[in-house]
Scaffold this motif. Structure first.
Motif, PDB file in Angstrom:
ATOM      1  N   SER A  78       0.968  -1.188   0.106  1.00 37.60           N
ATOM      2  CA  SER A  78       0.051   0.093   0.023  1.00 37.60           C
ATOM      3  C   SER A  78       0.999   1.346   0.088  1.00 37.60           C
ATOM      4  O   SER A  78       0.687   2.088  -0.666  1.00 37.60           O
ATOM      5  CB  SER A  78      -0.991  -0.074   1.278  1.00 37.60           C
ATOM      6  N   VAL A  79       1.856   1.182   0.750  1.00 32.02           N
ATOM      7  CA  VAL A  79       2.866   2.223   0.866  1.00 32.02           C
ATOM      8  C   VAL A  79       3.536   2.532  -0.607  1.00 32.02           C
ATOM      9  O   VAL A  79       3.588   3.775  -1.055  1.00 32.02           O
ATOM     10  CB  VAL A  79       3.750   2.239   1.717  1.00 32.02           C
ATOM     11  N   ILE A  80       4.057   1.734  -1.274  1.00 33.90           N
ATOM     12  CA  ILE A  80       4.518   1.714  -2.449  1.00 33.90           C
ATOM     13  C   ILE A  80       3.581   2.157  -3.442  1.00 33.90           C
ATOM     14  O   ILE A  80       3.793   3.055  -4.333  1.00 33.90           O
ATOM     15  CB  ILE A  80       5.198   0.290  -2.764  1.00 33.90           C
ATOM     16  N   GLY A  81       2.457   1.702  -3.363  1.00 33.20           N
ATOM     17  CA  GLY A  81       1.182   2.120  -4.319  1.00 33.20           C
ATOM     18  C   GLY A  81       1.200   3.826  -4.078  1.00 33.20           C
ATOM     19  O   GLY A  81       0.657   4.427  -5.199  1.00 33.20           O
ATOM     20  N   HIS A  82       1.303   4.348  -2.780  1.00 34.34           N
ATOM     21  CA  HIS A  82       1.275   5.707  -2.614  1.00 34.34           C
ATOM     22  C   HIS A  82       2.363   6.369  -3.372  1.00 34.34           C
ATOM     23  O   HIS A  82       2.187   7.478  -3.955  1.00 34.34           O
ATOM     24  CB  HIS A  82       1.100   5.856  -0.998  1.00 34.34           C
ATOM     25  N   PHE A  83       3.329   5.725  -3.257  1.00 33.44           N
ATOM     26  CA  PHE A  83       4.496   6.374  -3.987  1.00 33.44           C
ATOM     27  C   PHE A  83       4.492   6.258  -5.531  1.00 33.44           C
ATOM     28  O   PHE A  83       4.731   7.586  -5.985  1.00 33.44           O
ATOM     29  CB  PHE A  83       5.686   5.519  -3.753  1.00 33.44           C
ATOM     30  N   HIS A  84       3.759   5.446  -6.007  1.00 27.32           N
ATOM     31  CA  HIS A  84       3.619   5.386  -7.464  1.00 27.32           C
ATOM     32  C   HIS A  84       2.651   6.410  -7.883  1.00 27.32           C
ATOM     33  O   HIS A  84       2.825   6.892  -8.834  1.00 27.32           O
ATOM     34  CB  HIS A  84       3.058   3.967  -7.929  1.00 27.32           C
ATOM     35  N   ARG A  85       1.430   6.568  -7.131  1.00 28.30           N
ATOM     36  CA  ARG A  85       0.416   7.699  -7.418  1.00 28.30           C
ATOM     37  C   ARG A  85       1.088   9.095  -7.546  1.00 28.30           C
ATOM     38  O   ARG A  85       0.479   9.795  -8.228  1.00 28.30           O
ATOM     39  CB  ARG A  85      -0.841   7.119  -6.291  1.00 28.30           C
ATOM     40  N   ALA A  86       1.936   9.312  -6.399  1.00 28.15           N
ATOM     41  CA  ALA A  86       2.370  10.481  -6.170  1.00 28.15           C
ATOM     42  C   ALA A  86       3.410  11.031  -7.373  1.00 28.15           C
ATOM     43  O   ALA A  86       3.503  12.139  -7.721  1.00 28.15           O
ATOM     44  CB  ALA A  86       2.893  10.791  -4.863  1.00 28.15           C
ATOM     45  N   LEU A  87       4.085  10.041  -7.832  1.00 26.26           N
ATOM     46  CA  LEU A  87       5.203  10.165  -8.862  1.00 26.26           C
ATOM     47  C   LEU A  87       4.488  10.410 -10.314  1.00 26.26           C
ATOM     48  O   LEU A  87       3.568   9.770 -10.444  1.00 26.26           O
ATOM     49  CB  LEU A  87       6.129   9.194  -8.736  1.00 26.26           C
ATOM     50  N   ARG A  88       5.299  11.348 -10.876  1.00 21.40           N
ATOM     51  CA  ARG A  88       4.994  11.835 -12.514  1.00 21.40           C
ATOM     52  C   ARG A  88       5.381  10.526 -13.242  1.00 21.40           C
ATOM     53  O   ARG A  88       6.177   9.651 -12.840  1.00 21.40           O
ATOM     54  CB  ARG A  88       5.609  12.824 -12.880  1.00 21.40           C
ATOM     55  N   GLN A  90      13.053  -8.951  -2.536  1.00 21.92           N
ATOM     56  CA  GLN A  90      11.632  -8.871  -1.884  1.00 21.92           C
ATOM     57  C   GLN A  90      11.038  -7.473  -2.314  1.00 21.92           C
ATOM     58  O   GLN A  90       9.972  -7.280  -2.861  1.00 21.92           O
ATOM     59  CB  GLN A  90      11.654  -9.114  -0.481  1.00 21.92           C
ATOM     60  N   VAL A  91      12.072  -6.369  -1.975  1.00 17.33           N
ATOM     61  CA  VAL A  91      11.547  -5.188  -2.113  1.00 17.33           C
ATOM     62  C   VAL A  91      11.464  -4.652  -3.571  1.00 17.33           C
ATOM     63  O   VAL A  91      10.457  -4.253  -4.076  1.00 17.33           O
ATOM     64  CB  VAL A  91      12.697  -4.018  -1.692  1.00 17.33           C
ATOM     65  N   ALA A  92      12.077  -5.335  -4.398  1.00 15.68           N
ATOM     66  CA  ALA A  92      12.097  -5.211  -5.899  1.00 15.68           C
ATOM     67  C   ALA A  92      10.827  -5.783  -6.475  1.00 15.68           C
ATOM     68  O   ALA A  92      10.423  -5.230  -7.388  1.00 15.68           O
ATOM     69  CB  ALA A  92      13.406  -5.681  -6.862  1.00 15.68           C
ATOM     70  N   ALA A  93      10.525  -6.941  -5.943  1.00  5.55           N
ATOM     71  CA  ALA A  93       9.103  -7.511  -6.221  1.00  5.55           C
ATOM     72  C   ALA A  93       8.075  -6.579  -5.861  1.00  5.55           C
ATOM     73  O   ALA A  93       7.047  -6.471  -6.572  1.00  5.55           O
ATOM     74  CB  ALA A  93       9.068  -8.899  -5.664  1.00  5.55           C
ATOM     75  N   TRP A  94       8.061  -6.064  -4.874  1.00  5.74           N
ATOM     76  CA  TRP A  94       7.023  -4.976  -4.516  1.00  5.74           C
ATOM     77  C   TRP A  94       6.914  -3.838  -5.422  1.00  5.74           C
ATOM     78  O   TRP A  94       5.705  -3.583  -5.980  1.00  5.74           O
ATOM     79  CB  TRP A  94       6.933  -4.508  -2.976  1.00  5.74           C
ATOM     80  N   LEU A  95       7.955  -3.409  -5.712  1.00  2.00           N
ATOM     81  CA  LEU A  95       8.118  -2.384  -6.814  1.00  2.00           C
ATOM     82  C   LEU A  95       7.564  -2.813  -7.916  1.00  2.00           C
ATOM     83  O   LEU A  95       6.765  -1.738  -8.708  1.00  2.00           O
ATOM     84  CB  LEU A  95       9.579  -1.820  -6.871  1.00  2.00           C
ATOM     85  N   ARG A  96       7.927  -3.715  -8.682  1.00  2.00           N
ATOM     86  CA  ARG A  96       7.311  -4.097  -9.930  1.00  2.00           C
ATOM     87  C   ARG A  96       5.903  -4.478  -9.808  1.00  2.00           C
ATOM     88  O   ARG A  96       5.211  -4.096 -10.901  1.00  2.00           O
ATOM     89  CB  ARG A  96       8.132  -5.470 -10.282  1.00  2.00           C
ATOM     90  N   ASP A  97       5.505  -5.054  -8.855  1.00  2.00           N
ATOM     91  CA  ASP A  97       4.060  -5.231  -8.439  1.00  2.00           C
ATOM     92  C   ASP A  97       3.291  -3.948  -8.502  1.00  2.00           C
ATOM     93  O   ASP A  97       2.109  -3.723  -9.080  1.00  2.00           O
ATOM     94  CB  ASP A  97       3.627  -5.911  -7.189  1.00  2.00           C
TER      95      ASP A  97
END
Length: 213
Positions: free
Chosen positions: A131-141, A179-186
């Motif tokens: 969920s946190v990484i999803g927020h990062f993705h949403r906020a980034l251009r 593991q962190v990379a997998a979350w980022l790709r997802d």
């Protein structure tokens, strides 16, 4: 067993230890050439993507935010701890620092040109990280760079004291870069590179370089 109090415990711990932590990390970037290199690469990536505001999430006492400004980056900081934000404003007057949580990131969609989270994702339980990484993705251009710095390992521990002997109650999660990379790709990021710091030591750290697709 995680409780709903972990976020409050983390905030209180860093409120208590804010001044000691600021002293602990004050010269880290000056001392460690690989940290400087990672931030220089991040700044270059922001400029190559067109420039704009950059969010330092979990900014602590603002040392990373301040260093990015010396590199010509329009960076601002967000931290869960009001005590940390007060220290950041004291040490870096004129820069923008706000209280906020990465678990409920109050940034408009596609509003930042770059985003960092250095040693702050380490306090987020596994089930909250996507969920946190999803927020990062949403906020980034689109095309904006993301940089994460975190402890490497496979265990979690409760930190009860630190940074000048102050009492703390904060969980520290060590994770494998894969593991962190997998979350980022997802979440829709392209992982471009990783750097291991002190890979032969138990206290190893990793930096992941990614980009919003």
């Amino acid at each position: 067993m995680w409780t709903d109090d972990w976020l409050a415990d983390t905030r209180t711990s860093y409120d208590t230890a804010a001044v000691g932590y600021a002293d602990y990390v004050r010269d880290a970037i000056d001392r460690l050439q690989y940290l400087r290199a990672a931030l220089a690469l991040f700044a270059e990536s922001v400029r190559a993507a067109g420039g704009g505001p950059v969010a330092d999430i979990g900014c602590g006492p603002g040392h990373v935010t301040g260093h990015l400004h010396t590199l010509g980056v329009d960076a601002f900081g967000i931290d869960l701890s009001p005590g940390m934000v007060a220290v950041a404003r004291r040490d870096h007057p004129g820069l923008r620092f706000e209280v906020g949580s990465m678990t409920d990131l109050d940034l408009p969609d596609a509003s930042v040109a770059g985003l960092l989270a250095w040693q702050s994702l380490i306090h987020i339980p596994d089930d909250e990280v996507p969920s946190v990484i999803g927020h990062f993705h949403r906020a980034l251009r689109p095309g904006g760079p993301l940089q994460l710095l975190f402890h490497v390992g496979d265990e979690s521990r409760l930190k009860t004291e630190g940074y000048g002997g102050h009492p703390m109650k904060v969980h520290v999660h060590r994770r494998q870069p894969s593991q962190v990379a997998a979350w980022l790709r997802d979440a829709g990021f392209e992982v471009e590179a990783q750097m291991l710091l002190a890979p032969e030591e138990k206290a190893s750290q990793a930096i992941l370089f990614a980009r919003r697709s």
